[in-house]
Design an enzyme around this catalytic site. Sequence first.
Site, PDB file in Angstrom:
ATOM      1  N   CYS A   1       0.829  -1.205   0.000  1.00  0.00           N
ATOM      2  CA  CYS A   1       0.000   0.000   0.000  1.00  0.00           C
ATOM      3  C   CYS A   1       0.864   1.255   0.000  1.00  0.00           C
ATOM      4  O   CYS A   1       0.444   2.295  -0.520  1.00  0.00           O
ATOM      5  CB  CYS A   1      -0.943  -0.002   1.196  1.00  0.00           C
TER       6      CYS A   1
ATOM      7  N   HIS B   1      -1.650   1.107   7.518  1.00  0.00           N
ATOM      8  CA  HIS B   1      -2.131   1.071   6.137  1.00  0.00           C
ATOM      9  C   HIS B   1      -1.984   2.457   5.535  1.00  0.00           C
ATOM     10  O   HIS B   1      -2.178   3.471   6.217  1.00  0.00           O
ATOM     11  CB  HIS B   1      -3.595   0.614   6.098  1.00  0.00           C
TER      12      HIS B   1
END
Length: 754
Positions: free
Chosen positions: A143, A618
Amino acid sequence: MIKRWLSVNRKKSHPEKNTQGNDEINRKATSLKKTKGSGDPSIAKSPSAKSSTSSIPSNLASHERRSKFSSQTDNLAGNKHYHEHYHNMASTSDEREYDSSTTYEDRAFDTESSILFTTITDLMPYGDGSNKVFGYENFGNTCYCNSVLQCLYNIPEFRCNVLRYPERVAAVNRIRKSDLKGSKIRVFTNESFETSTNSGNSNTGYQSNDNEDAHNHHHLQQSDQDNSSSSTQEKQNNFERKRNSFMGFGKDKSNYKDSAKKDDNNEMERPQPVHTVVMASDTLTEKLHEGCKKIIVGRPLLKQSDSLSKASTTDCQANSHCQCDSQGSRITSVDDDVLVNPESCNDAVNNSNNNKENTFPTSEQRKKAALIRGPVLNVDHLLYPTEEATLYNGLKDIFESITENLSLTGIVSPTEFVKILKKENVLFNTMMQQDAHEFLNFLLNDFSEYIQRNNPRMRFGPQKTDNSNDNFITDLFKGTLTNRIKCLTCDNITSRDEPFLDFPIEVQGDEETDIQKMLKSYHQREMLNGVNKFYCNKCYGLQEAERMVGLKQLPHILSLHLKRFKYSEEQKSNIKLFNKILYPLTLDVSSTFNTSVYKKYELSGVVIHMGSGPQHGHYVCICRNEKFGWLLYDDETVESIKEETVLQFTGHPGDQTTAYVLFYKETQADKTENQNENIDTSSQDQMQTDNNIEQLIKCDDWLRDRKLRAAANIERKKTLGNIPEVKTAETKTPLNDKKRNKQKRKSRILSFIK
């Protein structure tokens, strides 16, 4: 008009006309011929010209001035090439295959919409990619990579430079990458998400490329065994039913053997679904998506299924041989013996929403829908094998795959790029969470070094000189800091310049930081004393001194690194700071050293970190697209958000979602002043972006629906062709005509008279 957008210059691609790539392109291009009727989404005619204009990088202007081909000539040639593409593709040999799709009463887009047509040149023969919105597949803690690449793609100057340089093969011999499936086709169905347990964060939700391939291979072997046993039993049952049915009466047994072989071949050729795990929804991710206005990538397939069902029902009523179920839904053929409902392909998304029809889909549901909906561009190899395996070439392949694809939305699997990254830097060759800023810094430096090494090949047009030092990475991102150290004993001043590609914003203790106040008249002062005394070359000894840091040169793209991660002596590890850092939409930057150093910036992108520490969490990003406004990219999904949502990630101890890297783009001072004077400008811009998003979704839904119906019609033809009654009727018709013609002949003497 749609033909112009989805076709390839048949005339110029004549040397490769027999290749598989061109055949596939021709089939897709001819499936979008104009027809009359209703059923297409109506889109208002755009007031723009035939091609939308995008920003031109600073170094490109000098290149184009030196080139003997001016920009106007380049655009005219590009437009001529563009029109030749879509005019010549109107008549192809594959038109017969898709000609039956015109029975569905679709009305093509009769508009010069900027959503379909973008700026084209000889170096960008398929547009500048400003009308494409693609998500990135997460391969296991990638990510950090996806968020940075999305921010760079949404900077027009960076994207256009990557698309233009180095110059590819001539447009005459270039084949459009209209549908890139990769060496390993990645197909996702509802079964793709049933074999593993979803995880709550990106650290445990994915595996590495190698492990993932092995993991997928293991599951595919099991699924293949199960599918092969079940499919074999089903085929035997189908053969028994056919043998006992009226349609199969009197049919030779050898035909069944041939059919069985054909079914086995189709089963082997049909790609198996990829088994993967998507990030599970939680309170943190759902709070992130609260400001969503419109889902662009990851929206459910309801529109496609409804329109396909309506078209199929109409076709079933018109054709007595087409089989329908009790609801009137169309039954299409996947192979010769197995009939399935086309709406079953949408069950993967619809089943998850059966109990939540009136609620907004979760991030997990959107990611599954995005993968199933596709298309998934699997860039798992270099598109030009003769080129060097570098990060720049890998990113260029990704950008070209997005720009040249026939779809407006979809997902990219940057397999080859991640593979090259792990080879180039061992720090990224791990399953641990990586730092997005470290990746950005390494990427820009690697690109700059690559361009310097290959500078003669990176020139614009035919004029390529070896003594040129042009480097669009440094032209866009490079700034300069000046360090001045003044000796307090002799007042001697020592200066040293330090270049930077990203500017650090220090976070001190629990203090609140305002970036606008810090950079309005930027300077830093520090006393050098005690163990930090400065060695003066004039005094020949360690002396107390004052160090001042100021700005000497400002870049075109100002990337700010908010230093939220620091080493803690108490915890003996890196920790995350949740200090409040205010960042504006428009930023004024100046220097106290030189009053002429002044620029005005507007926010272009934000890389956001979600989590309590640097070792886990994230990354997502928010980017300002030149056509669609503010978009939130969360790996596979993309959605439009409100402008006020962009400024909410300032950070505080109760919120783990904070801005980490900011991208500011230089803008003209006059433009900002005019915007401040005109109150209605922002509302007009918002209405324009909302209209563009509506056009994008309507165009994308129409193209996908058209493709599905064309494929369903081909399968229907195959199904009808395998029915003995239809075959018998087709074969008997010409024989009856011949008999009637023979009966008219009454005399052999006059038989030569017709």
